[in-house]
Design a protein around this motif. Structure first.
Motif, PDB file in Angstrom:
ATOM      1  N   SER A 173       7.611 125.796 -81.972  1.00 30.61           N
ATOM      2  CA  SER A 173       7.159 126.217 -80.643  1.00 30.61           C
ATOM      3  C   SER A 173       7.884 124.671 -79.511  1.00 30.61           C
ATOM      4  O   SER A 173       7.887 124.750 -78.165  1.00 30.61           O
ATOM      5  N   CYS A 174       8.645 124.084 -80.125  1.00 32.47           N
ATOM      6  CA  CYS A 174       9.109 122.888 -79.236  1.00 32.47           C
ATOM      7  C   CYS A 174      10.534 123.376 -78.601  1.00 32.47           C
ATOM      8  O   CYS A 174      11.503 124.538 -79.207  1.00 32.47           O
ATOM      9  N   GLU A 175      10.567 122.892 -77.319  1.00 29.24           N
ATOM     10  CA  GLU A 175      11.593 123.301 -76.355  1.00 29.24           C
ATOM     11  C   GLU A 175      12.234 122.034 -76.032  1.00 29.24           C
ATOM     12  O   GLU A 175      12.060 121.545 -75.598  1.00 29.24           O
ATOM     13  N   PHE A 176      13.746 122.086 -77.138  1.00 32.70           N
ATOM     14  CA  PHE A 176      14.309 121.807 -76.790  1.00 32.70           C
ATOM     15  C   PHE A 176      15.433 120.938 -76.097  1.00 32.70           C
ATOM     16  O   PHE A 176      15.790 122.469 -75.433  1.00 32.70           O
ATOM     17  N   GLY A 177      16.031 119.619 -75.243  1.00 31.07           N
ATOM     18  CA  GLY A 177      17.412 119.564 -74.070  1.00 31.07           C
ATOM     19  C   GLY A 177      18.083 118.452 -74.414  1.00 31.07           C
ATOM     20  O   GLY A 177      17.831 118.351 -75.472  1.00 31.07           O
ATOM     21  N   GLU A 178      19.380 118.426 -73.199  1.00 29.33           N
ATOM     22  CA  GLU A 178      19.269 117.225 -73.525  1.00 29.33           C
ATOM     23  C   GLU A 178      19.658 116.855 -72.170  1.00 29.33           C
ATOM     24  O   GLU A 178      19.399 117.473 -71.383  1.00 29.33           O
ATOM     25  N   TYR A 179      19.798 115.570 -72.037  1.00 25.82           N
ATOM     26  CA  TYR A 179      20.028 114.506 -71.128  1.00 25.82           C
ATOM     27  C   TYR A 179      21.547 113.776 -71.026  1.00 25.82           C
ATOM     28  O   TYR A 179      21.069 113.104 -72.238  1.00 25.82           O
ATOM     29  N   ILE A 180      22.281 113.521 -70.302  1.00 29.57           N
ATOM     30  CA  ILE A 180      23.465 112.885 -70.029  1.00 29.57           C
ATOM     31  C   ILE A 180      22.800 111.685 -69.004  1.00 29.57           C
ATOM     32  O   ILE A 180      22.851 111.742 -68.529  1.00 29.57           O
ATOM     33  N   ASP A 181      23.486 110.347 -69.856  1.00 30.49           N
ATOM     34  CA  ASP A 181      22.840 109.224 -69.645  1.00 30.49           C
ATOM     35  C   ASP A 181      24.672 109.196 -68.299  1.00 30.49           C
ATOM     36  O   ASP A 181      25.249 108.700 -68.829  1.00 30.49           O
ATOM     37  N   VAL A 182      24.019 109.314 -67.351  1.00 31.31           N
ATOM     38  CA  VAL A 182      25.141 109.111 -66.437  1.00 31.31           C
ATOM     39  C   VAL A 182      25.903 107.268 -66.440  1.00 31.31           C
ATOM     40  O   VAL A 182      27.213 107.772 -66.221  1.00 31.31           O
ATOM     41  N   ARG A 183      25.506 106.645 -67.040  1.00 34.88           N
ATOM     42  CA  ARG A 183      25.620 105.070 -66.907  1.00 34.88           C
ATOM     43  C   ARG A 183      27.306 104.939 -68.242  1.00 34.88           C
ATOM     44  O   ARG A 183      28.034 104.039 -68.046  1.00 34.88           O
ATOM     45  N   ASP A 184      26.680 105.363 -69.301  1.00 37.85           N
ATOM     46  CA  ASP A 184      28.291 105.939 -70.145  1.00 37.85           C
ATOM     47  C   ASP A 184      28.899 106.622 -70.829  1.00 37.85           C
ATOM     48  O   ASP A 184      29.096 106.963 -72.096  1.00 37.85           O
ATOM     49  N   GLY A 185      27.387 108.148 -70.608  1.00 34.24           N
ATOM     50  CA  GLY A 185      28.325 109.085 -71.065  1.00 34.24           C
ATOM     51  C   GLY A 185      27.569 110.281 -71.972  1.00 34.24           C
ATOM     52  O   GLY A 185      27.846 111.069 -72.462  1.00 34.24           O
ATOM     53  N   LYS A 186      26.216 108.637 -72.693  1.00 32.31           N
ATOM     54  CA  LYS A 186      25.558 109.258 -74.251  1.00 32.31           C
ATOM     55  C   LYS A 186      25.079 110.625 -73.162  1.00 32.31           C
ATOM     56  O   LYS A 186      24.204 110.518 -72.767  1.00 32.31           O
ATOM     57  N   THR A 187      24.612 111.191 -74.563  1.00 28.98           N
ATOM     58  CA  THR A 187      23.660 112.597 -74.518  1.00 28.98           C
ATOM     59  C   THR A 187      22.342 112.323 -75.671  1.00 28.98           C
ATOM     60  O   THR A 187      22.782 111.726 -76.427  1.00 28.98           O
ATOM     61  N   TYR A 188      21.889 112.350 -75.351  1.00 33.96           N
ATOM     62  CA  TYR A 188      20.495 112.508 -75.843  1.00 33.96           C
ATOM     63  C   TYR A 188      19.731 113.990 -75.989  1.00 33.96           C
ATOM     64  O   TYR A 188      20.033 114.361 -74.858  1.00 33.96           O
TER      65      TYR A 188
END
Length: 268
Positions: free
Chosen positions: A89-104
């Motif tokens: 039942s997990c709700e996953f998403g993404e977050y982009i670090d604007v400092r270096d462009g990495k996606t978490y």
């Protein structure tokens, strides 16, 4: 095989074919293991008497983070522990670090939004295990302690101790850190020494990234992970949250010297 098929009627074969098409090959269907009955603890499970009528039936025990099966007389740990979907039942998403462009990857647990992987943003006081970039790619970087908003991307921060305890409550564990079984539910399933991982039931996926000592040496890869909190302890220490491979049912809230290298998980 021919001898077996010789005793099956054509109608039976047609029925079996339809059954396989309708269930066995439908990728959207729910695997059998994904609807395991769940019990809070072994006491609840043992109340379901294990006899021959339940032979080979499986059940999931939450505070153990493990699958058990009936051997005809008692409940025992199942040989197969990996569930088809460890986070149903997990709700996953993404977050982009604007400092270096990495996606978490991120995950919602209760009312909190956590990073589902370790921070890997390079700073002056951050390090890769054994000074090798390949470890940063998998485990994130090891950081010396820094204030609440100085390490994480904009909109996120290093959690304080109360936010960790809120996480414990959200997964059904005691907010008293010395009594919690949260470690089992928050550790990743793989990568830990002696198969000492957890169920990863909420998608947090804590990895055993080890730590860096003040003298520049590295220790504990595969054995433990420690995450900084934003809470200081006196002048030279800060509180950390830790997970160990040989302590399946506990997590540890303690403190460490600020100059050592630890992992960071950011929270919104």
């Amino acid at each position: 095989m021919k001898r077996f098929l010789g005793h099956i009627s054509l109608a039976s074969l047609v029925f079996l074919f339809v059954l396989l098409v309708a269930c066995g090959h439908d990728k959207s269907s729910t695997p059998k293991e994904d609807v395991l009955p769940e019990y809070e603890n072994m006491q609840e499970l043992n109340a379901q008497k294990c006899g021959m009528s339940r032979f080979n039936q499986k059940a999931y025990v939450k505070n153990k983070g493990k699958v058990y099966e009936c051997d005809g007389s008692k409940w025992v740990e199942s040989y197969i522990q990996t569930r088809p979907d460890s986070c149903r039942s997990c709700e996953f998403g993404e977050y982009i670090d604007v400092r270096d462009g990495k996606t978490y990857k991120t995950v919602v647990i209760g009312r909190q939004v956590w990073m589902a992987e370790n921070l890997n943003y390079e700073t002056e006081n951050s390090y890769c295990y054994n000074d090798s970039l390949e470890y940063c790619d998998k485990y994130g970087r090891l950081y010396t302690w820094a204030p609440r908003y100085s390490l994480c991307p904009p909109g996120l921060h290093v959690p304080d101790t109360t936010e960790w305890l809120t996480l414990f409550s959200a997964i059904g564990e005691s907010p008293l850190w010395w009594m919690t079984y949260a470690g089992t539910k928050l550790k990743s399933q793989k990568g830990w020494k002696d198969d000492g991982g957890g169920s990863d039931a909420y998608g947090f996926s804590a990895l055993p990234a080890g730590s860096r000592y003040e003298d520049g040496s590295y220790h504990g890869l595969g054995e433990y992970s420690t995450f900084w909190t934003s809470r200081e302890y006196q002048n030279i220490w800060a509180w950390v949250m830790g997970f160990k491979y040989n302590e399946d049912y506990t997590s540890c809230l303690s403190f460490a010297e600020k100059t050592t290298g630890r992992s960071v998980r950011c929270v919104q």
